[in-house]
Design a protein around this motif. Structure first.
Motif, mmCIF file in Angstrom:
data_model
loop_
_atom_site.group_PDB
_atom_site.id
_atom_site.type_symbol
_atom_site.label_atom_id
_atom_site.label_comp_id
_atom_site.label_asym_id
_atom_site.label_seq_id
_atom_site.Cartn_x
_atom_site.Cartn_y
_atom_site.Cartn_z
ATOM 1 N N GLN A 73 0.889 -0.968 0.055
ATOM 2 C CA GLN A 73 0.091 -0.059 -0.031
ATOM 3 C C GLN A 73 0.931 1.128 0.034
ATOM 4 O O GLN A 73 0.550 2.165 -0.646
ATOM 5 N N ARG A 74 1.746 1.159 0.690
ATOM 6 C CA ARG A 74 2.688 2.307 0.958
ATOM 7 C C ARG A 74 3.560 2.512 -0.375
ATOM 8 O O ARG A 74 3.858 3.649 -0.725
ATOM 9 N N VAL A 75 4.087 1.484 -0.871
ATOM 10 C CA VAL A 75 4.814 1.694 -2.291
ATOM 11 C C VAL A 75 3.968 2.239 -3.286
ATOM 12 O O VAL A 75 4.259 3.142 -3.993
ATOM 13 N N ALA A 76 2.603 1.757 -3.213
ATOM 14 C CA ALA A 76 1.828 2.320 -4.323
ATOM 15 C C ALA A 76 1.275 3.780 -4.135
ATOM 16 O O ALA A 76 1.327 4.503 -5.066
ATOM 17 N N GLN A 77 1.228 4.251 -2.806
ATOM 18 C CA GLN A 77 0.925 5.704 -2.469
ATOM 19 C C GLN A 77 2.244 6.503 -2.986
ATOM 20 O O GLN A 77 2.028 7.374 -3.354
ATOM 21 N N GLY A 78 3.329 6.011 -2.656
ATOM 22 C CA GLY A 78 4.574 6.526 -3.120
ATOM 23 C C GLY A 78 4.546 6.714 -4.448
ATOM 24 O O GLY A 78 4.996 7.924 -5.168
ATOM 25 N N ASP A 108 -0.485 -10.498 -6.344
ATOM 26 C CA ASP A 108 0.211 -9.597 -5.482
ATOM 27 C C ASP A 108 1.031 -8.828 -6.275
ATOM 28 O O ASP A 108 2.042 -8.350 -5.690
ATOM 29 N N LEU A 109 1.090 -8.408 -7.514
ATOM 30 C CA LEU A 109 1.731 -7.537 -8.057
ATOM 31 C C LEU A 109 1.059 -6.362 -8.421
ATOM 32 O O LEU A 109 -0.017 -6.247 -8.284
ATOM 33 N N LEU A 110 2.011 -5.232 -8.322
ATOM 34 C CA LEU A 110 1.356 -3.874 -8.514
ATOM 35 C C LEU A 110 1.767 -3.658 -10.276
ATOM 36 O O LEU A 110 2.631 -3.785 -10.877
ATOM 37 N N THR A 111 0.594 -3.205 -10.770
ATOM 38 C CA THR A 111 0.748 -2.722 -12.155
ATOM 39 C C THR A 111 0.762 -1.229 -12.215
ATOM 40 O O THR A 111 -0.194 -0.623 -11.558
ATOM 41 N N VAL A 112 1.836 -0.753 -12.856
ATOM 42 C CA VAL A 112 2.027 0.834 -12.497
ATOM 43 C C VAL A 112 1.921 1.137 -14.095
ATOM 44 O O VAL A 112 2.336 0.890 -15.175
ATOM 45 N N ASN A 113 1.097 2.351 -14.071
ATOM 46 C CA ASN A 113 0.674 3.104 -15.234
ATOM 47 C C ASN A 113 0.234 1.896 -16.398
ATOM 48 O O ASN A 113 0.328 2.434 -17.751
ATOM 49 N N GLU A 114 -0.296 0.904 -16.181
ATOM 50 C CA GLU A 114 -0.624 -0.221 -17.054
ATOM 51 C C GLU A 114 0.366 -0.543 -18.226
ATOM 52 O O GLU A 114 0.247 -1.052 -19.336
ATOM 53 N N GLU A 115 1.752 -0.401 -17.484
ATOM 54 C CA GLU A 115 2.907 -0.480 -18.457
ATOM 55 C C GLU A 115 3.789 -1.655 -17.843
ATOM 56 O O GLU A 115 4.480 -2.120 -18.800
ATOM 57 N N PHE A 116 4.220 -1.829 -16.583
ATOM 58 C CA PHE A 116 5.063 -2.342 -16.019
ATOM 59 C C PHE A 116 4.496 -3.192 -14.841
ATOM 60 O O PHE A 116 3.699 -2.289 -14.033
ATOM 61 N N THR A 117 4.975 -4.156 -14.361
ATOM 62 C CA THR A 117 4.661 -4.762 -13.073
ATOM 63 C C THR A 117 5.736 -4.626 -12.009
ATOM 64 O O THR A 117 7.042 -4.739 -12.270
ATOM 65 N N VAL A 118 5.424 -4.643 -10.704
ATOM 66 C CA VAL A 118 6.382 -4.579 -9.629
ATOM 67 C C VAL A 118 6.035 -5.659 -8.398
ATOM 68 O O VAL A 118 4.856 -5.639 -8.119
ATOM 69 N N TRP A 148 19.851 -12.183 5.574
ATOM 70 C CA TRP A 148 18.478 -12.046 4.905
ATOM 71 C C TRP A 148 18.174 -13.080 4.157
ATOM 72 O O TRP A 148 18.810 -13.615 3.106
ATOM 73 N N LEU A 149 17.004 -13.750 4.240
ATOM 74 C CA LEU A 149 16.504 -14.829 3.514
ATOM 75 C C LEU A 149 15.321 -14.331 2.328
ATOM 76 O O LEU A 149 14.499 -13.661 2.802
ATOM 77 N N ILE A 150 16.054 -14.346 1.112
ATOM 78 C CA ILE A 150 15.226 -13.638 -0.019
ATOM 79 C C ILE A 150 14.701 -14.731 -0.833
ATOM 80 O O ILE A 150 15.581 -15.296 -1.417
ATOM 81 N N ARG A 151 13.377 -14.882 -1.069
ATOM 82 C CA ARG A 151 12.950 -15.770 -2.065
ATOM 83 C C ARG A 151 12.155 -14.956 -3.317
ATOM 84 O O ARG A 151 11.177 -14.192 -2.775
ATOM 85 N N LEU A 152 12.359 -15.097 -4.142
ATOM 86 C CA LEU A 152 11.785 -14.394 -5.479
ATOM 87 C C LEU A 152 10.863 -15.447 -5.985
ATOM 88 O O LEU A 152 11.247 -16.577 -6.436
ATOM 89 N N ASP A 153 9.677 -14.790 -6.608
ATOM 90 C CA ASP A 153 8.928 -15.711 -7.233
ATOM 91 C C ASP A 153 8.831 -15.470 -8.815
ATOM 92 O O ASP A 153 8.393 -14.663 -9.201
ATOM 93 N N ALA A 154 9.761 -16.253 -9.256
ATOM 94 C CA ALA A 154 10.200 -16.009 -10.692
ATOM 95 C C ALA A 154 9.007 -16.287 -11.711
ATOM 96 O O ALA A 154 8.896 -15.771 -12.784
ATOM 97 N N SER A 155 8.044 -17.027 -11.210
ATOM 98 C CA SER A 155 7.016 -17.603 -12.051
ATOM 99 C C SER A 155 5.990 -16.372 -12.343
ATOM 100 O O SER A 155 5.330 -16.289 -13.459
ATOM 101 N N LEU A 156 6.025 -15.362 -11.400
ATOM 102 C CA LEU A 156 5.309 -14.216 -11.710
ATOM 103 C C LEU A 156 5.762 -13.082 -12.775
ATOM 104 O O LEU A 156 5.071 -12.313 -13.331
ATOM 105 N N GLU A 157 7.236 -13.271 -13.019
ATOM 106 C CA GLU A 157 7.761 -12.582 -14.020
ATOM 107 C C GLU A 157 7.360 -10.947 -13.911
ATOM 108 O O GLU A 157 7.188 -10.481 -14.803
ATOM 109 N N PRO A 158 7.991 -10.609 -12.473
ATOM 110 C CA PRO A 158 7.542 -8.975 -12.751
ATOM 111 C C PRO A 158 8.528 -8.279 -13.403
ATOM 112 O O PRO A 158 9.830 -8.675 -13.488
#
Length: 513
Positions: free
Chosen positions: A391-396, A411-421, A438-448
């Motif tokens: 929510q806060r990133v979207a507000q930013g 759970d992806l953000l679509t920005v300006n209908e141009e790219f996903t975050v 830090w344990l970091i897991r990226l969901d590559a299947s979403l292809e953001p």
């Protein structure tokens, strides 16, 4: 065919058929698509098919899933997807869901063409309005059909007919015609083939009926709990209607289902529009008492219900903890599985709901698991924290003049209908040497297109820093898991939370631009 094959535009086709009339057979769809392709100098090079699949959601539609997956490949081998009409793409209850999947294709340069529609899907104002209208009509069709089907089922249940589901141990499904002439018993998995036929429940083989009576006798007269009854039945070599050993749950089902006293009860649970499975309150149940021949005397059934209800009476916190201490004393340890297997004890989910977590309940009775489960609580807290970050990133993004829309399915953000975050929250894990990882897991299947990794501080309550990762292939060794990473991508650290989220948003926005 006009032109040489190499001169034709390579396209894919997607066909789907659920249980509708012949108009929507996959063969008929393919014929219309083939005619369209020939007229427009196209060549169908790949077919994606979902036969016998509902169009209400993406789950259970491997054809469309594979299509969306292939579209994300560097070279899918086709430049457009031909579909019979908008309803074949899907009758999603939320029309925006259909738009998201179409937008996924368009973002990769692949058009969706509806061959049987009377307008071109060319992005013009008129076609955009028509596509939106047709999607809404498809969604409304699903809603109206759901209401009609439910009304039909309710009417049949109230007339005493069985609606769906296995009959259960000790019972069988009897098929009758529209004049109630008996046509025979349906075997497991067998369905009626004539629409006017109906189904009743009747007593099954005498040996199974005798086992049902034995279950009630052991429970009421011998005061044996379900698990002990299951063990006794298994020692006798008896199997359930599925040919499996008896368990506490299968015995409990025989003791609690009203079909054994002849009552027809429907809508205990619902899955309308395939959106959400839910348990319905008894006030929403549809019932017809005395619809079938009973194989258990009603007074015995209700006596069993009274015992079960008393056993399940509401316990206060101290009573629940006292029972948990008794289990701990008997077994010397605790686990979710052990709690669920214990007769007369609330379920592990009840303890989790009442005390916030099993780990806290363990602490309250003085049990410390050998395995440190504190990270489970941290993970739950971070999952609850994730929507706040989104929510806060979207507000930013909005504050710097952009528009961010959240997709509830990905759970992806679509920005300006141009790219996903994608926004990832990474848990901080101290090492024995006093360092932090830090344990970091990226969901590559979403292809953001962009991933924002928010690394939490030592307490895992506030952000420590963040990374902005473009859509590259990152291996585990490349992710920023250390305090100092020598990482070539952007790295920021700020103090104020509001500044942090604003900087996240601005950086992601600038990175994409």
């Amino acid at each position: 065919m006009h032109g040489a094959p190499d001169d034709l535009l390579p396209v894919a086709q997607y066909v789907r058929m659920s249980t509708e009339h012949q108009k929507y057979s996959t063969d008929n769809q393919a014929q219309v698509i083939a005619a369209y392709a020939e007229l427009h100098k196209m060549r169908v090079v790949r077919t994606y098919m979902d036969a016998g699949k509902s169009g209400l959601n993406l789950r259970g539609r491997p054809g469309l899933q594979q299509l969306l997956n292939d579209v994300g490949a560097p070279n899918p081998g086709f430049s457009a997807v031909l579909v019979y009409d908008i309803s074949r793409w899907g009758r999603f209850p939320d029309p925006d869901e259909a738009a998201v999947y179409e937008q996924t294709c368009k973002r990769r340069g692949i058009r969706i063409i509806y061959c049987a529609e009377q307008f071109k899907n060319d992005g013009s104002l008129s076609s955009t309005v028509m596509v939106g209208l047709k999607r809404s009509m498809a969604a409304e069709y699903s809603r109206e059909l759901s209401v009609k089907v439910f009304a039909g089922h309710r009417n049949l249940v109230q007339r005493g007919y069985r609606q769906g589901g296995a009959p259960g141990f000790g019972l069988r499904r009897q098929l009758v015609d529209e004049h109630h002439n008996v046509k025979g018993l349906l075997t497991r998995g067998e369905k009626k083939s004539i629409q006017t036929d109906r189904v009743f429940l009747v007593p099954g083989p005498q040996a199974e009926v005798a086992t049902v009576h034995q279950i009630y006798r052991l429970f009421l007269e011998d005061a044996k709990p379900e698990r002990v009854i299951a063990s006794e039945l298994n020692r006798q070599g008896l199997k359930t209607d599925l040919g499996r050993p008896w368990s506490r749950g299968t015995v409990h089902q025989v003791l609690t289902n009203e079909k054994y006293i002849g009552n027809n009860v429907y809508n205990r649970t619902s899955f309308k529009l395939k959106i959400e499975h839910k348990q319905n309150p008894p006030s929403d149940w549809i019932r017809k008492d005395g619809a079938f021949e009973a194989i258990v005397r009603p007074e015995l059934f209700w006596q069993a219900q009274a015992i079960i209800a008393q056993r399940s009476r509401h316990l206060d916190d101290e009573e629940m903890l006292a029972l948990l201490r008794q289990v701990l004393e008997r077994h010397g340890g605790l686990s979710g599985v052990l709690i669920d297997e214990e007769d007369g004890l609330p379920s592990s989910s009840s303890y989790r709901t009442r005390f916030g977590s099993l780990y806290r309940a363990y602490n309250l009775v003085g049990f410390q698991p050998r395995r440190d489960c504190a990270y489970l609580e941290i993970n739950r807290a971070l999952r609850r924290y994730h929507p706040t970050v989104m929510q806060r990133v979207a507000q930013g993004i909005s504050d710097v003049g952009g528009c961010a829309r959240s997709n509830k399915d990905t759970d992806l953000l679509t920005v300006n209908e141009e790219f996903t975050v994608s926004v990832v929250v990474a848990r901080c894990k101290p090492t024995p040497a006093g360092k932090f990882r830090w344990l970091i897991r990226l969901d590559a299947s979403l292809e953001p297109d962009i991933t924002i990794v928010t690394r939490m501080d030592q307490s895992n309550r506030d952000p420590f820093d963040f990374y902005v990762l473009p859509s590259l292939d990152f291996g585990a060794s490349q992710l920023p898991e250390r305090e100092a990473n020598g990482f070539s991508l952007d790295f920021y650290r700020v103090n104020a939370l509001d500044d942090f989220y604003a900087l996240c948003a601005r950086t992601a926005y600038a990175e994409a631009a």
